[in-house]
Design a protein around this motif. Structure first.
Motif, PDB file in Angstrom:
ATOM      1  N   PRO A  21       0.815  -1.239   0.000  1.00 10.24           N
ATOM      2  CA  PRO A  21       0.000   0.000   0.000  1.00 10.24           C
ATOM      3  C   PRO A  21       0.836   1.272   0.000  1.00 10.24           C
ATOM      4  O   PRO A  21       0.359   2.314  -0.471  1.00 10.24           O
ATOM      5  N   LYS A  22       2.083   1.187   0.493  1.00 11.18           N
ATOM      6  CA  LYS A  22       2.911   2.413   0.528  1.00 11.18           C
ATOM      7  C   LYS A  22       3.226   2.888  -0.889  1.00 11.18           C
ATOM      8  O   LYS A  22       3.388   4.073  -1.137  1.00 11.18           O
ATOM      9  N   ILE A  23       3.345   1.942  -1.822  1.00  7.07           N
ATOM     10  CA  ILE A  23       3.657   2.322  -3.211  1.00  7.07           C
ATOM     11  C   ILE A  23       2.376   2.534  -4.009  1.00  7.07           C
ATOM     12  O   ILE A  23       2.244   3.509  -4.753  1.00  7.07           O
ATOM     13  N   TYR A  24       1.416   1.606  -3.848  1.00  5.13           N
ATOM     14  CA  TYR A  24       0.277   1.603  -4.773  1.00  5.13           C
ATOM     15  C   TYR A  24      -1.052   2.004  -4.125  1.00  5.13           C
ATOM     16  O   TYR A  24      -2.079   2.037  -4.814  1.00  5.13           O
ATOM     17  N   GLY A  25      -1.030   2.330  -2.834  1.00  3.80           N
ATOM     18  CA  GLY A  25      -2.251   2.808  -2.177  1.00  3.80           C
ATOM     19  C   GLY A  25      -3.159   1.676  -1.695  1.00  3.80           C
ATOM     20  O   GLY A  25      -2.820   0.500  -1.788  1.00  3.80           O
ATOM     21  N   ARG A  26      -4.322   2.078  -1.202  1.00  7.26           N
ATOM     22  CA  ARG A  26      -5.240   1.113  -0.567  1.00  7.26           C
ATOM     23  C   ARG A  26      -6.458   0.786  -1.432  1.00  7.26           C
ATOM     24  O   ARG A  26      -7.229  -0.111  -1.108  1.00  7.26           O
ATOM     25  N   GLU A  27      -6.640   1.539  -2.504  1.00 10.26           N
ATOM     26  CA  GLU A  27      -7.795   1.271  -3.386  1.00 10.26           C
ATOM     27  C   GLU A  27      -7.565  -0.002  -4.183  1.00 10.26           C
ATOM     28  O   GLU A  27      -6.460  -0.230  -4.693  1.00 10.26           O
ATOM     29  N   THR A  28      -8.595  -0.804  -4.317  1.00  7.59           N
ATOM     30  CA  THR A  28      -8.495  -1.999  -5.157  1.00  7.59           C
ATOM     31  C   THR A  28      -8.822  -1.615  -6.606  1.00  7.59           C
ATOM     32  O   THR A  28      -9.352  -0.537  -6.878  1.00  7.59           O
ATOM     33  N   LEU A  29      -8.536  -2.561  -7.507  1.00  5.99           N
ATOM     34  CA  LEU A  29      -8.860  -2.313  -8.922  1.00  5.99           C
ATOM     35  C   LEU A  29     -10.378  -2.168  -9.100  1.00  5.99           C
ATOM     36  O   LEU A  29     -10.842  -1.390  -9.943  1.00  5.99           O
ATOM     37  N   GLU A  30     -11.133  -2.897  -8.300  1.00  7.26           N
ATOM     38  CA  GLU A  30     -12.609  -2.774  -8.352  1.00  7.26           C
ATOM     39  C   GLU A  30     -13.028  -1.364  -7.937  1.00  7.26           C
ATOM     40  O   GLU A  30     -13.917  -0.772  -8.555  1.00  7.26           O
ATOM     41  N   ASP A  31     -12.366  -0.813  -6.894  1.00  5.97           N
ATOM     42  CA  ASP A  31     -12.657   0.571  -6.465  1.00  5.97           C
ATOM     43  C   ASP A  31     -12.365   1.549  -7.607  1.00  5.97           C
ATOM     44  O   ASP A  31     -13.144   2.470  -7.877  1.00  5.97           O
ATOM     45  N   VAL A  32     -11.209   1.333  -8.259  1.00  7.66           N
ATOM     46  CA  VAL A  32     -10.798   2.224  -9.352  1.00  7.66           C
ATOM     47  C   VAL A  32     -11.833   2.183 -10.469  1.00  7.66           C
ATOM     48  O   VAL A  32     -12.277   3.229 -10.962  1.00  7.66           O
ATOM     49  N   LEU A  33     -12.247   0.978 -10.829  1.00  4.72           N
ATOM     50  CA  LEU A  33     -13.202   0.838 -11.930  1.00  4.72           C
ATOM     51  C   LEU A  33     -14.553   1.474 -11.574  1.00  4.72           C
ATOM     52  O   LEU A  33     -15.171   2.149 -12.409  1.00  4.72           O
ATOM     53  N   ARG A  34     -14.963   1.293 -10.312  1.00  3.50           N
ATOM     54  CA  ARG A  34     -16.238   1.892  -9.868  1.00  3.50           C
ATOM     55  C   ARG A  34     -16.177   3.419  -9.980  1.00  3.50           C
ATOM     56  O   ARG A  34     -17.056   4.054 -10.549  1.00  3.50           O
ATOM     57  N   ASP A  35     -15.072   4.018  -9.463  1.00 10.69           N
ATOM     58  CA  ASP A  35     -14.926   5.484  -9.504  1.00 10.69           C
ATOM     59  C   ASP A  35     -14.846   5.986 -10.943  1.00 10.69           C
ATOM     60  O   ASP A  35     -15.415   7.020 -11.285  1.00 10.69           O
ATOM     61  N   CYS A  36     -14.106   5.246 -11.777  1.00 13.34           N
ATOM     62  CA  CYS A  36     -13.929   5.676 -13.182  1.00 13.34           C
ATOM     63  C   CYS A  36     -15.225   5.531 -13.970  1.00 13.34           C
ATOM     64  O   CYS A  36     -15.523   6.353 -14.846  1.00 13.34           O
TER      65      CYS A  36
END
Ligand code: CA2
Length: 145
Positions: A21-36
């Protein structure tokens, strides 16, 4: 009818939010797709997500985009730094392409400083975390307007 854009993610990005998470954060790919998807709707764009750990599958999806997508947002993962084949596939796609990296690749190892995909991309976003995907979609909306 709404234009469709493809949101493509390469190897290991299925682990987003689950490791490092320090490099890539805590959002999952599903979270990203939902927001996008929500953002895209507001901008009149249908967002179709796709992730694969396999170079050929990503290339096949880019070929499919030739018929089905108006633009592409792509985080090719480590294939960014190695894949002439993904560059060739993107060169056969006519619409705008935005390259996204969650981390600031220029602050990392020197092998991450070169991108084949950048030779094709209209724009490159790095180091904005997963917000970078949304910035890329906003830019595609401008380019496709
Ligand atoms: O910063 C980026 O988005 C990268 O494209 C991510 C790639 C890396 O090889 C590139 O140099 C930069 C690696 C993706 C790995 O994703 C993970 C996510 C969570 C946990 C483990 C790996």
């Amino acid at each position: 009818m709404m234009k469709t854009i493809y949101l493509l993610n390469g190897p290991n990005l299925n682990l987003l939010g689950k490791r490092q998470p320090k490099i890539y954060g805590r959002e999952t790919l599903e979270d990203v797709l939902r927001d996008c998807t929500a953002l895209g709707q507001g901008l009149g764009l249908a967002v179709e997500g796709f992730q694969s750990n396999h170079e050929g599958a990503i290339i096949d999806k880019i070929h499919e985009a030739r018929e089905k997508a108006a633009g592409i947002v792509i985080n090719p993962g480590a294939f960014t730094h190695t894949s002439v084949a993904i560059l060739d596939a993107l060169n056969a796609f006519d619409g705008p392409v935005i390259e996204v990296h969650i981390s600031n690749v220029h602050k990392r190892e020197s092998f991450r400083h070169h991108s084949y995909v950048s030779l094709r991309a209209e724009g490159v976003i790095a180091g904005l975390g997963t917000e970078g995907y949304q910035a890329a979609i906003r830019r595609l909306a401008t380019l496709l307007a």
